[in-house]
Design an enzyme around this catalytic site. Structure first.
Site, PDB file in Angstrom:
ATOM      1  CD  GLU A  79      -2.855  -1.002   2.433  1.00 47.92           C
ATOM      2  OE1 GLU A  79      -4.031  -0.622   2.291  1.00 47.92           O
ATOM      3  OE2 GLU A  79      -2.351  -1.340   3.527  1.00 47.92           O
ATOM      4  CE  LYS A  82      -6.752   1.450   2.562  1.00 43.79           C
ATOM      5  NZ  LYS A  82      -5.722   0.910   3.491  1.00 43.79           N
TER       6      LYS A  82
END
Length: 121
Positions: free
Chosen positions: A21, A99
Protein backbone atom coordinates in the site's frame (compact mmCIF):
# COMPACT_ATOMS: atom_id res chain seq x y z
CA UNK A 1 -26.11 24.98 11.52
CA UNK A 2 -25.41 25.47 7.83
CA UNK A 3 -22.85 23.36 6.04
CA UNK A 4 -20.83 23.09 2.85
CA UNK A 5 -20.68 19.53 1.54
CA UNK A 6 -18.03 18.00 -0.70
CA UNK A 7 -18.65 14.37 -1.68
CA UNK A 8 -16.67 11.66 -3.46
CA UNK A 9 -13.43 13.60 -3.96
CA UNK A 10 -11.04 11.15 -5.63
CA UNK A 11 -7.30 10.99 -5.10
CA UNK A 12 -4.45 8.53 -5.50
CA UNK A 13 -2.34 8.08 -2.39
CA UNK A 14 0.10 5.84 -0.56
CA UNK A 15 -1.61 5.21 2.75
CA UNK A 16 -1.87 1.85 4.48
CA UNK A 17 -0.24 -0.54 6.89
CA UNK A 18 0.96 -3.04 4.30
CA UNK A 19 4.21 -2.39 2.40
CA UNK A 20 2.47 -2.71 -0.99
CA UNK A 21 0.00 0.00 0.00
CA UNK A 22 2.91 2.32 0.79
CA UNK A 23 4.75 1.39 -2.43
CA UNK A 24 2.03 0.87 -5.05
CA UNK A 25 -0.66 3.20 -3.72
CA UNK A 26 -4.39 3.07 -4.31
CA UNK A 27 -7.47 5.21 -4.80
CA UNK A 28 -9.06 7.09 -1.93
CA UNK A 29 -12.46 8.78 -1.82
CA UNK A 30 -12.99 11.63 0.63
CA UNK A 31 -16.18 13.29 1.82
CA UNK A 32 -16.11 16.55 3.75
CA UNK A 33 -18.80 18.49 5.58
CA UNK A 34 -17.94 21.93 6.94
CA UNK A 35 -20.37 23.46 9.45
CA UNK A 36 -20.49 27.24 9.52
CA UNK A 37 -22.88 30.13 9.23
CA UNK A 38 -23.79 30.85 5.61
CA UNK A 39 -26.37 33.57 6.23
CA UNK A 40 -24.02 36.43 5.31
CA UNK A 41 -22.90 34.76 2.05
CA UNK A 42 -26.52 33.97 1.21
CA UNK A 43 -27.37 37.65 1.42
CA UNK A 44 -24.22 39.19 -0.04
CA UNK A 45 -23.64 36.70 -2.90
CA UNK A 46 -19.91 37.31 -2.32
CA UNK A 47 -17.26 34.55 -2.15
CA UNK A 48 -15.39 36.42 0.59
CA UNK A 49 -18.31 35.70 2.94
CA UNK A 50 -18.00 31.93 2.66
CA UNK A 51 -15.39 29.18 2.31
CA UNK A 52 -13.95 28.73 -1.17
CA UNK A 53 -14.37 25.00 -1.75
CA UNK A 54 -11.94 25.11 -4.67
CA UNK A 55 -9.23 26.03 -2.17
CA UNK A 56 -10.46 23.37 0.26
CA UNK A 57 -10.18 20.79 -2.52
CA UNK A 58 -6.58 21.87 -3.07
CA UNK A 59 -5.77 21.43 0.63
CA UNK A 60 -7.23 17.92 0.68
CA UNK A 61 -5.45 17.01 -2.56
CA UNK A 62 -2.10 18.21 -1.24
CA UNK A 63 -2.45 16.31 2.04
CA UNK A 64 -3.68 13.09 0.42
CA UNK A 65 -1.24 12.98 -2.48
CA UNK A 66 1.89 14.35 -0.78
CA UNK A 67 1.98 12.30 2.42
CA UNK A 68 2.21 8.65 3.40
CA UNK A 69 0.21 7.63 6.45
CA UNK A 70 -0.16 4.11 7.76
CA UNK A 71 -3.71 4.70 8.97
CA UNK A 72 -6.61 6.42 7.24
CA UNK A 73 -7.45 7.74 10.71
CA UNK A 74 -4.25 9.80 10.54
CA UNK A 75 -5.13 11.05 7.05
CA UNK A 76 -8.61 12.12 8.20
CA UNK A 77 -7.19 13.79 11.32
CA UNK A 78 -4.59 15.70 9.29
CA UNK A 79 -7.27 16.93 6.85
CA UNK A 80 -9.58 18.04 9.67
CA UNK A 81 -6.79 19.93 11.47
CA UNK A 82 -5.67 21.75 8.33
CA UNK A 83 -9.21 22.77 7.34
CA UNK A 84 -10.05 23.99 10.87
CA UNK A 85 -6.78 25.93 11.22
CA UNK A 86 -7.10 27.53 7.78
CA UNK A 87 -10.77 28.55 8.10
CA UNK A 88 -11.57 30.00 11.53
CA UNK A 89 -15.23 30.48 10.55
CA UNK A 90 -15.77 26.71 10.43
CA UNK A 91 -17.23 25.47 13.74
CA UNK A 92 -17.18 21.76 12.99
CA UNK A 93 -15.92 19.43 10.28
CA UNK A 94 -16.73 15.85 9.34
CA UNK A 95 -14.15 13.96 7.27
CA UNK A 96 -14.80 10.54 5.75
CA UNK A 97 -11.94 8.64 4.11
CA UNK A 98 -12.93 5.63 2.00
CA UNK A 99 -10.64 2.87 0.69
CA UNK A 100 -12.44 1.10 -2.15
CA UNK A 101 -9.38 -1.08 -2.85
CA UNK A 102 -8.50 -2.04 0.72
CA UNK A 103 -6.58 -5.34 0.89
CA UNK A 104 -9.48 -7.39 2.24
CA UNK A 105 -10.31 -10.83 0.91
CA UNK A 106 -14.00 -10.33 0.17
CA UNK A 107 -16.54 -8.23 -1.69
CA UNK A 108 -17.29 -4.70 -0.52
CA UNK A 109 -17.82 -1.20 -1.87
CA UNK A 110 -15.35 0.47 0.46
CA UNK A 111 -14.05 0.56 4.01
CA UNK A 112 -12.99 3.66 5.84
CA UNK A 113 -13.32 6.04 8.72
CA UNK A 114 -15.35 9.10 9.57
CA UNK A 115 -14.22 11.63 12.15
CA UNK A 116 -15.98 14.72 13.45
CA UNK A 117 -14.03 17.58 15.02
CA UNK A 118 -15.32 20.83 16.47
CA UNK A 119 -13.82 23.91 18.04
CA UNK A 120 -15.49 23.31 21.39
CA UNK A 121 -14.46 19.68 21.76
Amino acid sequence: MDKIIMKNLRFYGYHGVLPEEQEDGQNFIIDLEMYLGLHKAGNSDDIKDTVDYGKVYGIIKEITESNKFRLVEKLAEHISREIMSTYKEIDKVSVTVKKPEAPIDGEFDWVGVQIVRSRNG
